[in-house]
Design a protein around this motif. Structure first.
Motif, PDB file in Angstrom:
ATOM      1  N   UNK A   9     -10.291 -11.783  -7.354  1.00  0.00           N
ATOM      2  CA  UNK A   9      -9.768 -13.373  -7.527  1.00  0.00           C
ATOM      3  C   UNK A   9      -9.681 -13.903  -8.164  1.00  0.00           C
ATOM      4  N   UNK A  10     -10.909 -13.904  -9.888  1.00  0.00           N
ATOM      5  CA  UNK A  10     -12.002 -14.326 -10.303  1.00  0.00           C
ATOM      6  C   UNK A  10     -11.913 -15.785  -9.416  1.00  0.00           C
ATOM      7  N   UNK A  11     -11.254 -16.646 -10.579  1.00  0.00           N
ATOM      8  CA  UNK A  11     -11.469 -18.328 -10.664  1.00  0.00           C
ATOM      9  C   UNK A  11     -10.303 -19.250  -9.243  1.00  0.00           C
ATOM     10  N   UNK A  12      -9.781 -18.119  -9.265  1.00  0.00           N
ATOM     11  CA  UNK A  12      -8.594 -18.330  -8.554  1.00  0.00           C
ATOM     12  C   UNK A  12      -8.973 -19.074  -6.698  1.00  0.00           C
ATOM     13  N   UNK A  13     -10.373 -17.897  -6.728  1.00  0.00           N
ATOM     14  CA  UNK A  13     -11.048 -17.739  -5.114  1.00  0.00           C
ATOM     15  C   UNK A  13     -10.732 -19.177  -4.980  1.00  0.00           C
ATOM     16  N   UNK A  14     -11.681 -20.337  -5.784  1.00  0.00           N
ATOM     17  CA  UNK A  14     -11.901 -21.128  -5.490  1.00  0.00           C
ATOM     18  C   UNK A  14     -10.423 -22.471  -5.171  1.00  0.00           C
ATOM     19  N   UNK A  15      -9.582 -22.134  -5.352  1.00  0.00           N
ATOM     20  CA  UNK A  15      -8.488 -22.721  -4.575  1.00  0.00           C
ATOM     21  C   UNK A  15      -7.679 -22.616  -3.745  1.00  0.00           C
ATOM     22  N   UNK A  16      -8.971 -21.473  -2.900  1.00  0.00           N
ATOM     23  CA  UNK A  16      -8.260 -20.989  -1.152  1.00  0.00           C
ATOM     24  C   UNK A  16      -9.145 -21.837  -0.304  1.00  0.00           C
TER      25      UNK A  16
ATOM     26  N   UNK B 284       0.334 -25.543   0.723  1.00  0.00           N
ATOM     27  CA  UNK B 284      -0.099 -25.588  -0.273  1.00  0.00           C
ATOM     28  C   UNK B 284       0.045 -25.204  -1.848  1.00  0.00           C
ATOM     29  N   UNK B 285       0.893 -25.460  -3.139  1.00  0.00           N
ATOM     30  CA  UNK B 285       0.975 -24.429  -4.074  1.00  0.00           C
ATOM     31  C   UNK B 285       0.255 -24.178  -4.714  1.00  0.00           C
ATOM     32  N   UNK B 286      -0.275 -23.347  -5.168  1.00  0.00           N
ATOM     33  CA  UNK B 286      -1.411 -22.460  -6.296  1.00  0.00           C
ATOM     34  C   UNK B 286      -0.603 -22.005  -7.445  1.00  0.00           C
ATOM     35  N   UNK B 287      -0.474 -23.028  -8.400  1.00  0.00           N
ATOM     36  CA  UNK B 287       0.215 -22.385  -9.756  1.00  0.00           C
ATOM     37  C   UNK B 287      -0.238 -22.570 -10.858  1.00  0.00           C
ATOM     38  N   UNK B 288      -1.484 -21.194 -10.827  1.00  0.00           N
ATOM     39  CA  UNK B 288      -1.707 -21.486 -12.568  1.00  0.00           C
ATOM     40  C   UNK B 288      -0.575 -20.679 -13.784  1.00  0.00           C
ATOM     41  N   UNK B 289      -1.105 -20.550 -14.155  1.00  0.00           N
ATOM     42  CA  UNK B 289       0.015 -20.278 -15.478  1.00  0.00           C
ATOM     43  C   UNK B 289      -0.951 -20.495 -17.233  1.00  0.00           C
ATOM     44  N   UNK B 290      -0.223 -19.729 -17.962  1.00  0.00           N
ATOM     45  CA  UNK B 290      -0.778 -19.935 -19.345  1.00  0.00           C
ATOM     46  C   UNK B 290       0.122 -21.660 -19.781  1.00  0.00           C
TER      47      UNK B 290
ATOM     48  N   UNK C 175     -10.206 -23.650 -27.503  1.00  0.00           N
ATOM     49  CA  UNK C 175      -8.669 -24.088 -26.726  1.00  0.00           C
ATOM     50  C   UNK C 175      -8.087 -23.883 -25.254  1.00  0.00           C
ATOM     51  N   UNK C 176      -7.557 -25.170 -25.317  1.00  0.00           N
ATOM     52  CA  UNK C 176      -6.873 -24.106 -23.781  1.00  0.00           C
ATOM     53  C   UNK C 176      -6.107 -23.068 -23.689  1.00  0.00           C
ATOM     54  N   UNK C 177      -6.448 -22.602 -22.911  1.00  0.00           N
ATOM     55  CA  UNK C 177      -5.628 -21.384 -22.552  1.00  0.00           C
ATOM     56  C   UNK C 177      -4.555 -21.110 -21.577  1.00  0.00           C
ATOM     57  N   UNK C 178      -5.031 -21.435 -20.054  1.00  0.00           N
ATOM     58  CA  UNK C 178      -3.894 -21.554 -18.914  1.00  0.00           C
ATOM     59  C   UNK C 178      -4.710 -22.969 -18.021  1.00  0.00           C
ATOM     60  N   UNK C 179      -3.919 -23.000 -17.161  1.00  0.00           N
ATOM     61  CA  UNK C 179      -3.998 -24.294 -16.405  1.00  0.00           C
ATOM     62  C   UNK C 179      -3.320 -24.315 -15.186  1.00  0.00           C
ATOM     63  N   UNK C 180      -3.990 -24.805 -13.583  1.00  0.00           N
ATOM     64  CA  UNK C 180      -3.828 -24.501 -12.812  1.00  0.00           C
ATOM     65  C   UNK C 180      -3.753 -25.481 -11.976  1.00  0.00           C
ATOM     66  N   UNK C 181      -2.438 -25.917 -11.172  1.00  0.00           N
ATOM     67  CA  UNK C 181      -1.410 -26.999 -10.502  1.00  0.00           C
ATOM     68  C   UNK C 181      -1.950 -26.761  -9.537  1.00  0.00           C
TER      69      UNK C 181
END
Length: 254
Positions: free
Chosen positions: A42-49, A153-159, A240-246
């Motif tokens: 899940x990589x960094x996304x595990x932190x948001x669950x 909850x919405x986990x929206x991660x994108x470029x 540089x910023x590459x992605x974000x998570x809202x």
């Protein structure tokens, strides 16, 4: 289904199954990797669950199941929504090899069956760069809100939107003014991994990239409460910023 969505479907069904086998392994090989450490997958996304067991997750544009199957291994009840039959074939085969069940709805995201799925999910989750496939971000966010239960909850991660002005992720897509609202035609994400002759034959997609303010305002204006907005470094240049998570919540009605 809109004309540009039909084109996206053609692009994402062009040799996709074979692409996944070539790049991430056969379904059996991928399942072994997923089962070894689903949290790591899940990589960094595990932190948001907050939790996994019994949590109903809508994985939007979930592609080949690369995040859906680790979530299922952790106990989540996952439904993937994606436009590609080829992606579905690979994801279901990996899930079978991993000994877990996922639901997979092949559809246009903007035409999800809301009679069936209205306020059905605890979490709506997307990653890997999908917002640019949708030409009306407010309409997209309205569908996401409809899928979530109150309190969900919405986990929206994108470029990161800075990719509008710099190819910092080496996606080989055109750059433009940061404030451009143009829809442009470009290769689909995997085209750069093919030989030149094959690339010429691959269907193209029609993209609309958004600014940070457009993304944040679409979340707020469609009734979500924005809880967190994180920026992540580019995988090619950490400066540089590459992605974000809202992270946003659908609040209970008062």
């Amino acid at each position: 289904m809109k004309d540009y969505t039909v084109q996206h479907k053609k692009a994402w069904e062009y040799n996709a199954y074979d692409f996944w086998v070539k790049t991430v392994g056969t379904p059996k090989e991928r399942a072994i990797e997923d089962k070894e450490n689903p949290i790591e997958m899940l990589k960094q996304y595990a932190d948001y669950f907050d939790s996994y067991e019994g949590v109903k997750v809508a994985n939007i544009c979930g592609s080949c199941g690369k995040k859906a199957i680790p979530l299922a291994l952790l106990g989540a009840e996952v439904t993937v929504f994606d436009i590609s039959e080829e992606n579905k074939r690979y994801a279901i085969e990996v899930a079978d090899e991993a000994g877990v069940h996922i639901d997979f709805e092949v559809c246009d995201i903007m035409e999800i069956n809301l009679q069936k799925y209205t306020e059905y999910f605890d979490v709506v989750f997307m990653e890997g760069g999908i917002l640019h496939y949708f030409h009306d971000i407010n309409a997209f966010m309205d569908v996401m809100k409809g899928l979530l239960k109150p309190g969900g909850k919405m986990i929206c991660s994108d470029f990161h939107p800075f990719t509008k002005i710099s190819d910092m992720l080496r996606l080989e897509q055109p750059t433009m003014s940061y404030f451009s609202t143009d829809i442009f035609e470009a290769e689909m994400a995997h085209a750069r991994f093919y030989d030149a002759e094959i690339r010429k034959q691959m269907p193209k997609c029609h993209y609309r990239k958004y600014t940070i303010s457009e993304i944040i305002n679409s979340i707020i204006e469609n009734g979500f409460t924005l809880k967190r907005f994180d920026e992540h470094p580019s995988w090619d240049d950490g400066r540089l910023p590459g992605e974000f998570t809202a992270i946003a919540k659908k609040e209970y009605l008062k």
